[in-house]
Structures are given as C-alpha cells and as structure tokens.
Design an enzyme around this catalytic site. Structure first.
Site, PDB file in Angstrom:
ATOM      1  N   HIS A 291      -5.603  -3.414  12.974  1.00  0.00           N
ATOM      2  CA  HIS A 291      -5.830  -3.917  14.339  1.00  0.00           C
ATOM      3  C   HIS A 291      -6.628  -2.917  15.188  1.00  0.00           C
ATOM      4  CE1 HIS A 291      -3.901  -6.399  17.795  1.00  0.00           C
ATOM      5  NE2 HIS A 291      -5.068  -5.904  18.180  1.00  0.00           N
TER       6      HIS A 291
ATOM      7  N   LEU B  50     -13.458  -2.268  17.902  1.00  0.00           N
ATOM      8  CA  LEU B  50     -14.500  -1.222  17.886  1.00  0.00           C
ATOM      9  C   LEU B  50     -15.728  -1.552  18.746  1.00  0.00           C
ATOM     10  CD1 LEU B  50     -14.353   0.501  14.384  1.00  0.00           C
ATOM     11  CD2 LEU B  50     -13.149   1.010  16.493  1.00  0.00           C
ATOM     12  N   ARG B  51     -15.667  -2.687  19.475  1.00  0.00           N
ATOM     13  CA  ARG B  51     -16.702  -3.005  20.485  1.00  0.00           C
ATOM     14  C   ARG B  51     -18.112  -3.009  19.892  1.00  0.00           C
ATOM     15  NH1 ARG B  51     -12.273  -4.428  23.374  1.00  0.00           N
ATOM     16  NH2 ARG B  51     -11.164  -2.679  24.272  1.00  0.00           N
TER      17      ARG B  51
ATOM     18  N   HIS C  62      -2.221 -12.951  19.047  1.00  0.00           N
ATOM     19  CA  HIS C  62      -1.817 -12.208  20.239  1.00  0.00           C
ATOM     20  C   HIS C  62      -0.922 -13.160  21.004  1.00  0.00           C
ATOM     21  CE1 HIS C  62      -2.440  -9.408  23.749  1.00  0.00           C
ATOM     22  NE2 HIS C  62      -1.843 -10.457  24.286  1.00  0.00           N
TER      23      HIS C  62
ATOM     24  N   HIS D 263       1.155  -6.815  17.290  1.00  0.00           N
ATOM     25  CA  HIS D 263       1.850  -5.993  18.294  1.00  0.00           C
ATOM     26  C   HIS D 263       3.103  -6.625  18.909  1.00  0.00           C
ATOM     27  CE1 HIS D 263      -0.742  -8.495  20.696  1.00  0.00           C
ATOM     28  NE2 HIS D 263      -1.796  -7.721  20.608  1.00  0.00           N
TER      29      HIS D 263
ATOM     30  N   ASP E  64      -3.977  -0.916  17.471  1.00  0.00           N
ATOM     31  CA  ASP E  64      -4.573  -1.672  18.581  1.00  0.00           C
ATOM     32  C   ASP E  64      -5.512  -0.771  19.395  1.00  0.00           C
ATOM     33  OD1 ASP E  64      -5.293  -3.776  20.129  1.00  0.00           O
ATOM     34  OD2 ASP E  64      -3.329  -4.093  21.054  1.00  0.00           O
TER      35      ASP E  64
ATOM     36  N   HIS F 270     -11.762   1.528  26.453  1.00  0.00           N
ATOM     37  CA  HIS F 270     -12.471   1.107  27.670  1.00  0.00           C
ATOM     38  C   HIS F 270     -13.002   2.364  28.338  1.00  0.00           C
ATOM     39  CE1 HIS F 270     -11.049  -3.033  27.534  1.00  0.00           C
ATOM     40  NE2 HIS F 270      -9.873  -2.561  27.213  1.00  0.00           N
TER      41      HIS F 270
ATOM     42  N   GLY G 262      -5.554  -1.757  27.594  1.00  0.00           N
ATOM     43  CA  GLY G 262      -5.822  -1.157  26.290  1.00  0.00           C
ATOM     44  C   GLY G 262      -6.212   0.299  26.411  1.00  0.00           C
TER      45      GLY G 262
HETATM   46  O1  DOR Z   1      -4.448  -4.352  25.855  1.00  0.00           O
HETATM   47  C1  DOR Z   1      -5.195  -5.029  25.157  1.00  0.00           C
HETATM   48  N1  DOR Z   1      -6.493  -4.707  25.011  1.00  0.00           N
HETATM   49  N2  DOR Z   1      -4.698  -6.102  24.552  1.00  0.00           N
HETATM   50  C2  DOR Z   1      -5.502  -6.961  23.921  1.00  0.00           C
HETATM   51  O2  DOR Z   1      -5.024  -7.921  23.377  1.00  0.00           O
HETATM   52  C3  DOR Z   1      -6.957  -6.770  23.897  1.00  0.00           C
HETATM   53  C4  DOR Z   1      -7.295  -5.362  24.040  1.00  0.00           C
HETATM   54  C5  DOR Z   1      -8.756  -5.157  24.331  1.00  0.00           C
HETATM   55  O3  DOR Z   1      -9.594  -5.747  23.644  1.00  0.00           O
HETATM   56  O4  DOR Z   1      -9.086  -4.369  25.210  1.00  0.00           O
HETATM   57 ZN    ZN Z   2      -5.772  -5.867  20.120  1.00  0.00          ZN
HETATM   58 ZN    ZN Z   3      -3.686  -8.287  21.378  1.00  0.00          ZN
END
Ligand code: DOR
Ligand code: ZN
Ligand code: ZN
Length: 423
Positions: free
Chosen positions: A55, A58-59, A177, A229, A301, A305, A320
């Site tokens: 999980h 990686l954008r 999710h 998660h 996860d 950001h 996240g």
């Molecule tokens: O906190 C989170 N960030 N939960 C998610 O389901 C997506 C993730 C994100 O892509 O930033």
């Molecule tokens: Zn996620």
């Molecule tokens: Zn998620």
C-alpha cells in the site's frame, strides 16, 4: 560482471546461515560455504525478505512535487522495502488504459519491484477488464474508495456488484478504503472542524459500516476482498467472524497500530490521515488481532504531500504522511521489545503479501527465490529524523521516536544498495 556473492554469517529466521546469490536469485541458503566470486561477512546482521509493501501512493506524473518513482523507491530502499503496490488515486487516476500506460512509463524510474492498482469509478468496468486482459501480471488488484479521502480519489457505488463479479472472474483482489461518504457527511456537521476532532469527524462508525457492507456484498459474490488500513476494534471483530469461511484479508498500518489521536496534540495536521488515528483501545485490538492471526499484512500507506500543504488549516490540509522509511523499522523495534516474533514480522511484511497477491518466488529466503533482502543491524540505536528521509515528504508523526535496529543494506533482485550511500 556476473553477480555472484556469498553473504556469510547471516542471522535468519532459520538460524545462522550463509546465503549465496547468483545474479538476481538466491542460489543457496544453508551452513555450507559454496564457491563464489565475492564474499561479504554479515557478522550476524539479521537478514529478512525485503518488505513487500502492499500500500503506497508514489504520485509522480502531475504530482511530481509530492513524490516521484525515483525518490519513492529510494525511500523504499532506505526502509528495507523491495516491492510496492502503487495506489490508483494519482493524477491521472489509473482508471483507463492510457492512464495505466502513463504510470508504467513514469515507473521506469523505479529502483524496486512494483505492481499497480486499478481504480474504479463505477463507470470504467470496460477499461478495467481491458487492462486486466492486457496487463494482468503488472496489476496488484482493484482499489475502491467508499469515500473521497484525499485528492483525486475515485468513488464507487454504481455497479459495485458487477465490479466484484468481474474481480471474481479474473481472480483478482478487490482492496477497499473503508469509510462511507454519507456517514462522514453526517458527522461533519456535528463537530468543530479541527485536527483534535478528526477521529470524531471521520467517525469510526463510517469505517465499521463500510467494512460491514463491503464484506457482505463480497461474501455473497465470493470475490477475494482485502480491507486496507483497518483501524478499529469493531472492524477486526467483523473480519474475524467472516474470515472463518470466506477469503477476506486484513491490512493494518504501523501508525494505526502504534499511534492514536493523543499524538495529534503534539503533531497537529502532520498526523492527519484517513482513516484517522483512533484510540488506545483500537491499538490494543490491532495487537490482539496480530496475535490471533486476523491481520494478514502491514502496509505503510506511504502518502506523501508537500509540507506547505500539511501546514495549512485543518480543512485544507491533505491527509496522509510518508511511511516507507519508518514502517519496517517500527516493526523491528517492536520485535526488539518482544512485542512481535521474527517469524510473525516476516509473515506480515512479506510472505503473506506474496501469497495473497500471488507474487511468485518472493517473500521468503529460499533457493530459487529472488534475492530481495533487508539487512538489519539489530544493535544500532537511532532516532527517526524526517529531515534525512529520501522521500520528498520530510515530516513524520514518528519524528524523534527512538529505534533499535536499522536497515543497513537492501538487496533488490541481487543488486546491493548501501543505505548510507544512496542519494
Ligand atoms: O490519508 C490518506 N491519504 N488516506 C488515503 O486514503 C489516501 C491518502 C493519499 O493519497 O494521500
Ligand atoms: Zn492509501
Ligand atoms: Zn486509504
């Protein structure tokens, strides 16, 4: 030059062993000393299969400022992670063939193994089927979000049964999710919007109900279901009940296991994540679920950001935080404290994911398997310092946590990365 190296004196789950690597595979594990071109004395360092992180986000592509495949995979290597499954809520979202091709091109930069999740928006069944037909070996599964969580997530209510039937036909995992949108909207009106209320706003009821609904639907259809998660005691109980006669898999994250909402008083929006950090009771239930074999995998996860975004006011700050460099370390640290056995740690961080997602010849230290390895100095004490991360997201709710045990080398398909030298 041919890769032909003998790792001597490795502490493993099978005792102290020598591991002989030829090219990208393990050629021998045992007490003999086979001939090799190169010998590296591991001096009793712990060697485990590299983490298969089921999980990550990686954008890359249109969010290169948050992460790309090179920085993301360097972070993985720093954390002993050798395989990742990338989530589909990228820009563009992985919901059609063109988007998948673009992601595959971006992922050429990767230093580690990877598979891609397909996203479902309820209207792209045709494309999902086409992508499965054309790229089956590169696809981890189909991901559904029951509510938007961060940016660019795809929702799925329509044609859910059809999607589950399609997944069954292809024997591909559906990962969820689990937070229900309508429920979140309801709670959104009940509490003041600030980080200390995050766990009340995205109320546990929304996760519990989501998990209940999706398990019921899946159990009827009989597709393989994977709940991402899992964060609450109640979801564990539901999963436990169904697990007896239906393949529902359960992933937890190190942050839902080791942190709870208390930490938000200190870290603020850095600890904003969905599902939210819950309570001590939930932490304890997740530990119990590990002991009871309800938990199948641990996923980071990893959700990078920009720090400037995380510093915005509560409603505007994205959810996240990065996890690739902390996840395996946090578990090793728990093992050192006696909270988890080495065998269980290996199962949860690699073996089980390889089995569930049918990844051949990975997830164990075995002759003929790929030489994907994490080498750990169990005596090394250190502190998590996000300013040293390789990810572009240089912050963490675990900043300052004291660790014992550090990944010092990572092997990906026989290729060795010294942790201090990858920059
Ligand atoms: O906190 C989170 N960030 N939960 C998610 O389901 C997506 C993730 C994100 O892509 O930033
Ligand atoms: Zn996620
Ligand atoms: Zn998620």
């Amino acid at each position: 030059m041919e890769n032909n190296v003998l790792l001597k004196n490795c502490k493993t789950d099978q005792g102290v062993k020598n591991i002989h690597i030829i090219d990208d595979k393990i050629n021998y594990v045992g007490v003999e000393t086979p001939k090799s071109l190169q010998v590296l004395d591991m001096n009793g360092f712990l060697i485990i299969p590299g983490m298969i992180d089921p999980h990550v986000h990686l954008r890359d592509m249109e969010q290169i400022e948050k992460e790309d495949w090179l920085t993301g995979s360097k972070a993985a290597i720093n954390g002993g992670v050798t395989f990742v499954f990338d989530m589909p809520n990228t820009i563009p979202a992985t919901i059609c063939c063109r988007a998948l091709e673009r992601k595959q091109r971006a992922a050429h930069k990767s230093l580690i193994n990877k598979k891609f999740y397909l996203g479902s928006n309820g209207e792209n069944l045709y494309y999902i089927e086409k992508m499965l037909d054309e790229n089956f070996s590169e696809i981890a599964g189909i991901k559904i979000f029951l509510a938007a969580s961060s940016s660019n997530e795809v929702m799925n209510y329509k044609y859910l049964d059809e999607l589950l039937k399609l997944a069954k036909k292809y024997d591909v995992i559906v990962s969820v999710h689990s937070e229900l949108k309508d429920c979140i909207d309801k709670y959104s009106k009940l509490y003041d919007h600030n980080i200390l209320n995050h766990n009340m706003l995205r109320n546990k009821e929304c996760s519990i109900q989501g998990t209940k609904n999706i398990i019921e639907s899946s159990a009827k259809i009989g597709n393989k279901l994977y709940i991402c998660h899992v964060s609450t005691k109640e979801e564990i109980e539901i999963i436990k009940q169904y697990k007896q006669d239906y393949p529902v898999y359960c992933e937890i994250t190190p942050h839902h296991l080791l942190l709870n909402e208390e930490i938000l008083k200190i870290v603020g929006n850095i600890g904003k994540v969905n599902p939210p950090l819950r309570t001590k009771t939930d932490n304890e239930a997740l530990w119990q679920a590990i002991d009871d074999n309800i938990v199948d995998t641990i996923g980071s996860d990893h959700a990078p950001h920009k720090l400037s975004e995380k510093n915005l006011e509560y409603d505007k700050a994205p959810s996240g935080f990065p996890g690739l460099e902390t996840s395996l370390h946090l578990l090793i640290n728990e093992m050192q404290k006696g909270n988890i056995s080495l065998e269980k740690l290996i199962q949860l961080t690699s073996t089980n994911a390889a089995k569930i997602f049918k990844i051949q010849n990975r997830g164990e230290l075995k002759t003929g398997y790929f030489a994907d390895l994490a080498v750990i100095d169990l005596d090394k004490s250190w502190k998590i310092d996000s300013s040293k991360f390789q990810t572009k997201a240089k912050y963490s709710p675990f900043d300052g946590f004291e660790m014992k045990g550090k990944v010092v080398k990572t092997f990906v398909g026989g290729k060795m990365f010294e942790i201090n030298t990858i920059h």
